[in-house]
Scaffold this motif. Structure first.
Motif, PDB file in Angstrom:
ATOM      1  N   ILE A  70       0.853  -1.184   0.000  1.00 52.44           N
ATOM      2  CA  ILE A  70       0.000   0.000   0.000  1.00 52.44           C
ATOM      3  C   ILE A  70       0.888   1.233   0.000  1.00 52.44           C
ATOM      4  O   ILE A  70       1.938   1.251   0.644  1.00 52.44           O
ATOM      5  N   SER A  71       0.472   2.240  -0.743  1.00 54.18           N
ATOM      6  CA  SER A  71       1.227   3.491  -0.775  1.00 54.18           C
ATOM      7  C   SER A  71       0.253   4.627  -0.987  1.00 54.18           C
ATOM      8  O   SER A  71      -0.866   4.429  -1.464  1.00 54.18           O
ATOM      9  N   SER A  72       0.693   5.801  -0.612  1.00 49.12           N
ATOM     10  CA  SER A  72      -0.153   6.975  -0.800  1.00 49.12           C
ATOM     11  C   SER A  72       0.644   8.096  -1.428  1.00 49.12           C
ATOM     12  O   SER A  72       1.878   8.167  -1.271  1.00 49.12           O
ATOM     13  N   ASP A  73      -0.038   8.950  -2.113  1.00 50.92           N
ATOM     14  CA  ASP A  73       0.557  10.124  -2.731  1.00 50.92           C
ATOM     15  C   ASP A  73      -0.220  11.335  -2.238  1.00 50.92           C
ATOM     16  O   ASP A  73      -1.273  11.652  -2.789  1.00 50.92           O
ATOM     17  N   PRO A  74       0.279  11.992  -1.199  1.00 49.84           N
ATOM     18  CA  PRO A  74      -0.459  13.131  -0.654  1.00 49.84           C
ATOM     19  C   PRO A  74      -0.669  14.257  -1.668  1.00 49.84           C
ATOM     20  O   PRO A  74      -1.698  14.934  -1.629  1.00 49.84           O
ATOM     21  N   ALA A  75       0.282  14.436  -2.563  1.00 56.03           N
ATOM     22  CA  ALA A  75       0.151  15.503  -3.551  1.00 56.03           C
ATOM     23  C   ALA A  75      -1.025  15.237  -4.485  1.00 56.03           C
ATOM     24  O   ALA A  75      -1.730  16.161  -4.896  1.00 56.03           O
ATOM     25  N   GLU A  76      -1.229  13.971  -4.824  1.00 56.41           N
ATOM     26  CA  GLU A  76      -2.320  13.592  -5.714  1.00 56.41           C
ATOM     27  C   GLU A  76      -3.556  13.120  -4.953  1.00 56.41           C
ATOM     28  O   GLU A  76      -4.586  12.845  -5.558  1.00 56.41           O
ATOM     29  N   THR A  77      -3.436  13.026  -3.652  1.00 53.58           N
ATOM     30  CA  THR A  77      -4.483  12.492  -2.754  1.00 53.58           C
ATOM     31  C   THR A  77      -5.008  11.159  -3.270  1.00 53.58           C
ATOM     32  O   THR A  77      -6.231  10.961  -3.446  1.00 53.58           O
ATOM     33  N   THR A  78      -4.075  10.273  -3.520  1.00 47.32           N
ATOM     34  CA  THR A  78      -4.442   8.930  -3.961  1.00 47.32           C
ATOM     35  C   THR A  78      -3.762   7.891  -3.084  1.00 47.32           C
ATOM     36  O   THR A  78      -2.715   8.139  -2.484  1.00 47.32           O
ATOM     37  N   VAL A  79      -4.367   6.762  -3.003  1.00 50.09           N
ATOM     38  CA  VAL A  79      -3.776   5.623  -2.304  1.00 50.09           C
ATOM     39  C   VAL A  79      -3.879   4.419  -3.230  1.00 50.09           C
ATOM     40  O   VAL A  79      -4.887   4.243  -3.918  1.00 50.09           O
ATOM     41  N   THR A  80      -2.823   3.649  -3.249  1.00 47.03           N
ATOM     42  CA  THR A  80      -2.716   2.546  -4.186  1.00 47.03           C
ATOM     43  C   THR A  80      -2.432   1.242  -3.450  1.00 47.03           C
ATOM     44  O   THR A  80      -1.707   1.242  -2.452  1.00 47.03           O
ATOM     45  N   LEU A  81      -3.009   0.184  -3.946  1.00 42.91           N
ATOM     46  CA  LEU A  81      -2.730  -1.146  -3.413  1.00 42.91           C
ATOM     47  C   LEU A  81      -2.232  -2.015  -4.564  1.00 42.91           C
ATOM     48  O   LEU A  81      -2.983  -2.309  -5.495  1.00 42.91           O
TER      49      LEU A  81
END
Length: 128
Positions: A70-81
């Motif tokens: 799991i990871s997140s990108d605060p700049a893009e406000t996305t979270v990925t699995l």
């Protein structure tokens, strides 16, 4: 209005990979832990993985540990699995959720009780 929109589900074969994404909007992303849950037919919704807003620590259910990230990108406000080495039992509807909780206090298994916002889900079907 808070909104979570999942994408990336679909059909995959056992041993394959899928990358699920969740686009968040309408709330302060940095103040929320983000989690993925899944619900298989006839089963209860269960926690899969979370990333905590307090320290970016990640948490995984035993069923996916070692083959999911799991990871997140605060700049893009996305979270990925990212899910690898898919198994038949990974077949489920996957939901993205957000909650202003310290996941470390709940654990992935109980994080569901702290979630405030939910996406509509994306279906993952794994076949042999």
């Amino acid at each position: 209005e808070a909104q979570l929109v999942e994408s990336g589900g679909g059909l995959a074969q056992t041993g394959g990979s899928l990358r699920l994404s969740c686009a968040a909007s309408g709330f302060t992303f940095a103040d929320y832990s983000m989690c993925w849950f899944r619900q298989a037919p006839g089963k209860e919704r269960e926690g899969v993985s979370c990333i905590s807003f307090t320290n970016d620590k990640t948490y995984y259910a035993d069923s996916v540990k070692g083959r999911s990230t799991i990871s997140s990108d605060p700049a893009e406000t996305t979270v990925t699995l990212q899910m690898n080495n898919l198994k038949l039992e990974d077949t489920a509807v996957y939901y993205c959720a957000a909650g202003s909780i310290d996941v470390g206090l709940y654990g992935v298994g109980s994080a569901i009780y702290g979630m405030e916002y939910w996406g509509r889900g994306t279906l993952v079907t794994v076949s042999s």
